[in-house]
Design an enzyme around this catalytic site. Structure first.
Site, PDB file in Angstrom:
ATOM      1  N   SER A 103      35.465 -45.905 -66.822  1.00 28.23           N
ATOM      2  CA  SER A 103      35.130 -45.952 -65.397  1.00 28.23           C
ATOM      3  C   SER A 103      34.871 -47.385 -64.968  1.00 28.23           C
ATOM      4  CB  SER A 103      33.881 -45.116 -65.117  1.00 28.23           C
ATOM      5  OG  SER A 103      32.719 -45.780 -65.594  1.00 28.23           O
ATOM      6  N   ASP A 104      35.167 -47.678 -63.709  1.00 32.41           N
ATOM      7  CA  ASP A 104      34.622 -48.894 -63.128  1.00 32.41           C
ATOM      8  C   ASP A 104      33.111 -48.739 -63.122  1.00 32.41           C
ATOM      9  OD1 ASP A 104      34.384 -51.356 -61.894  1.00 32.41           O
ATOM     10  OD2 ASP A 104      35.868 -50.929 -60.350  1.00 32.41           O
ATOM     11  N   PHE A 105      32.410 -49.835 -62.956  1.00 31.54           N
ATOM     12  CA  PHE A 105      30.960 -49.804 -63.120  1.00 31.54           C
ATOM     13  C   PHE A 105      30.281 -48.990 -62.019  1.00 31.54           C
ATOM     14  CE2 PHE A 105      29.847 -53.553 -66.069  1.00 31.54           C
ATOM     15  CZ  PHE A 105      30.878 -53.201 -66.914  1.00 31.54           C
TER      16      PHE A 105
END
Length: 805
Positions: A359-361
């Site tokens: 995932s992106d952060f």
């Protein structure tokens, strides 16, 4: 590491000969006594560890004894099941080295094996034992508790760790250190970060139109990240520049899916050649920073397939990307990190992606929907993939242990394939030699990516011997512009300021004066007194916000005022996107320098003074006005960009469809200020002798049909230079609306004055195909297609039709 060497010949001669019989099939003179002398085998290291699906290498050294000159053929016995050995070279004459690579598979069992390296030459045969320890992902996962699973499904962040997935020593699972980013190793965490080479912004790399340089770029990124103890690089960013005002345009490769895909493939291959995992991000349609955490992108299926997916598809199929990052945004109502259609059905199944998805952060929004939807690793910390949440989802039958095991297996197998499981990279730091070598590369890429947009009267290149004073003016003239802001910003190892670079190149006989331009009257006075005024303007894009495409503050007034005071005004644009230039007709020369990186001053000076002949081409279209692009950059179509609230959710509707960038300008006969693919040189080129083979063909029953397009490019000027030959295909609008042309091939060719070179490009079925939403497949309609070759999207120099039956 221990170097193991056994002198088999000596053992034969000495009292230990009896003990050596297990290692020597024969000793002495060889077949029929015709071979003189003997040889010894040595191998290093004595022991290697490999994960299933990974590879490991031993160096085998053959030493000649007593004048031996025979040919030694190498082989092995004892390797574990599913392992394949190979030698390079497979034979050695007399003496020399060979590399033994043992490639394991995901089914190779966990074991400790004694591998016998055998050298044979006629009647001589010697062997050398080495140890291979193999670990198996499935075996390890079978020993893990649910608490262990949870620990390995997300990153951690504390005083000692950031961008780290922890290891479990008792199970032999190493930690995974992760770093950003697309423009160099940065933003790792304690113990695995530090200053690194600040390469030119990725948009500058795209402007080189050079896949060899893209590979070199990735190699530098991967090497330095590895030396800083990282096993995983969050990059490249390959989102399409749908809107010029996107705050991360600088971080990706422009507006075209084919150019973006080819640069991305080469970049990824470079990164991963250094034993580090590359990651294609942000999948998919992460095309604006405004409301990026919540925006819902409404995009039709054909547009996704033809504009926003191809670079990711190429990164997976051609580039072999080990990881893909899912984006913050929604696509057609579903958050990307739980989008089963895009992650599981398309990415993993249709494209055959066998790596893992991170995932992106903070882009994870759920536990079971995300795990079932295709997310394998939550970053940067565990919010949803925690022990308690996993237990709850399992108890409610929303999630299965098999799904959890699959998430772990995808990451473990990928790490094993890159030999960072179980052998995590150790911190070595970036050596002084590497700093120097990588700085040279950064400069070369910055120079190759600069685009000469205007050169009226041949004012460039500058001739230092004819100059007395140079005025260097502007807010981007004082310090090196090393990159954009946000997670991709690299802490540079060093910087070269523009004024310093220009002064060093101009020499002591030329006076270089500087003003930051904040006081326009003072800057005008400085510029008026100089032989040449170099005005450096630009923007400072950063992750997290979008930006207008007009120069901020008084920069436009500064350019206009200096140009009025000095007819020899050169504008150097340091921007991460296409910027409006209302003063373009008032200045003789414009150089688009992007964000040049740590070698800013040297690179800009080299191009301005002609040490380097500019060869960059625009990877995006620069408009005349903010109303020209689609979506427009003047805010007049908010439903397209930046979106409007629909049911309380910010929603952007991609009503322009496939007509993004130059496709929109061509379709609507809008003249850009500078078109996609455009860039001038200090020399001139001609194109001739277009040949297409075949000119009539069909893909029915022959989906692998290839079409070869060849032509000549000649340097007709007086200096050496490089030209980018661009190949476009005009597809008839029979089944669906098509733009006048699509980029389908390109090649950069370097030629000396008067030299002619041949360019040969190949088109396949996809080059002529459209996505058919009814059959959900690529289709080619019968008809006449135009093959077009030029030096920009608006300057077609060669053209011929082909017929598809």
């Amino acid at each position: 590491m221990r170097y193991l060497r056994i002198n088999a010949f000596a053992l034969c001669l000495g009292a230990a000969a009896a003990a050596a019989t297990a290692m020597l099939s024969s000793c002495g003179g060889g077949a029929g006594g015709g071979t003189v002398g003997d040889f010894t085998l040595a191998a290093t290291p004595a022991t290697q560890t490999s994960g299933g699906g990974g590879s490991t290498t031993y160096t085998v050294t053959i030493t000649a004894m007593g004048g031996f000159t025979g040919t030694v053929t190498l082989s092995t016995t004892g390797q574990p099941a599913g392992a394949t050995p190979s030698f390079a070279p497979a034979t050695v004459v007399g003496a020399g080295n060979s590399s033994l690579t043992i490639l394991t598979s995901s089914t190779t069992p966990a074991a400790t094996s004694t591998v016998n390296i055998i050298g044979t030459s006629g009647g001589l045969q010697h062997s050398m034992p080495v140890t291979l320890v193999t670990v198996n992902a499935g075996t390890i996962i079978g020993q893990m508790t649910l608490a262990d699973d949870a620990m390995e499904l997300h990153g951690i962040s504390d005083a000692n760790d950031f961008r780290v997935v922890p290891g479990i020593t008792a199970l032999g699972i190493p930690l995974l250190n992760i770093t950003n980013g697309p423009a160099g190793a940065t933003n790792g965490g304690p113990g695995h970060q530090g200053p690194a080479t600040a390469l030119p912004a990725p948009i500058a790399l795209a402007a080189t139109w050079d896949t060899n340089l893209a590979n070199t770029y990735g190699t530098v990124v991967g090497l330095e990240a590895f030396d800083l103890a990282n096993g995983f690089m969050e990059g490249p960013d390959i989102n399409i520049a749908r809107t010029l005002q996107n705050g991360r345009t600088f971080e990706s490769f422009g507006e075209d899916p084919y150019l973006t895909g080819q640069i991305a493939v080469a970049d990824i291959e470079g990164i991963q050649s250094q034993g580090i995992i590359g990651e294609a991000k942000h999948f998919a349609a992460n095309n604006q920073e405004t409301n990026r955490l919540t925006i819902d992108e409404i995009i039709d299926e054909r547009t996704l397939r033809e504009i926003y997916f191809p670079a990711f598809e190429a990164s997976v199929k051609q580039g072999g990307a080990g990881a893909v990052m899912c984006a913050y945004n929604r696509v057609n109502g579903t958050f990307m990190c739980e989008n089963n259609l895009l992650l599981n059905q398309i990415l993993k199944t249709q494209w055959g992606f066998n790596g893992f998805v991170t995932s992106d952060f903070g882009a994870t929004h759920s536990t079971a929907p995300s795990a079932n939807g295709g997310l394998d690793l939550e970053m940067p910390t565990g919010v949803f993939f925690t022990l308690a949440n996993l237990q709850s989802a399992l108890s409610a039958n929303q999630l299965t242990q098999a799904t959890i095991n699959g998430m772990l297996q995808r990451r473990f197998l990928t790490m094993m394939r890159f030999n960072i499981f179980p052998n995590a990279p150790a911190f070595a730091g970036i050596s002084m030699g590497a700093q120097t070598a990588d700085g040279i590369i950064a400069r070369q890429i910055a120079e190759a990516g600069m685009v000469l947009l205007q050169n009226n009267g041949g004012i460039l290149p500058l001739n230092a011997s004819k100059l007395h004073t140079i005025a260097v003016i502007g807010p981007y003239a004082g310090a090196a512009k090393t990159g954009g802001g946000g997670s991709s910003l690299v802490v540079p190892l060093y910087t070269v300021a523009p004024v310093a670079g220009i002064q060093n190149r101009a020499g002591a006989g030329v006076t270089v004066n500087y003003a930051d331009g904040s006081n326009i009257p003072a800057a005008v006075t400085l510029g008026q007194a100089a032989d040449v005024a170099i005005v450096m303007v630009g923007d400072s894009e950063a992750e997290g916000a979008d930006d207008p495409i007009s120069l901020s503050g008084t920069q436009n007034s500064l350019v206009t005022s200096i140009a009025a005071a000095n007819a020899n005004t050169i504008v150097v644009m340091k921007s991460g996107t296409g910027i409006l230039m209302p003063w373009a007709t008032s200045v003789p020369a414009i150089l688009q320098a992007w964000y040049p990186g740590e070698e800013d001053g040297n690179a800009v000076a080299a191009v301005l003074f002609g040490d380097v002949n500019p060869s960059g081409k625009l990877p995006l279209t620069i408009p005349v006005s903010a109303s020209d692009p689609d979506p427009p950059a003047d805010g007049s179509a908010p439903a397209q960009y930046p979106g409007v609230l629909v049911g309380g959710v910010p929603t952007a509707t991609y009503s322009e469809g496939i007509f993004v960038g130059y496709r929109h300008y061509d379709q609507n006969n809008i003249a850009p200020l500078f078109p996609f693919g455009f860039g001038l040189s200090y020399t001139t080129f001609s194109f001739s002798n277009l040949s297409i083979n075949p000119t009539t063909f069909s893909f029915n029953g022959n989906p692998n049909q290839m079409v070869t397009v060849s032509f000549n490019v000649k340097n007709t000027g007086s200096v050496a230079g490089a030209e980018v030959a661009e190949l476009y295909v005009g597809i008839p609008s029979t089944a669906v609306p098509e733009p006048p042309k699509w980029l389908k091939g390109f090649q950069k060719i370097t030629l000396t004055p008067g030299q002619t070179g041949q360019v040969q490009l190949t088109l396949d079925m996809r080059s002529f195909a459209y996505w058919d939403v009814t059959s959900e497949s690529w289709k080619v309609v019968p008809g006449t297609y135009e093959i077009m070759v030029g030096d920009s999207s608006r300057n077609i120099l060669l053209q011929a039709p082909v017929t598809i039956n």
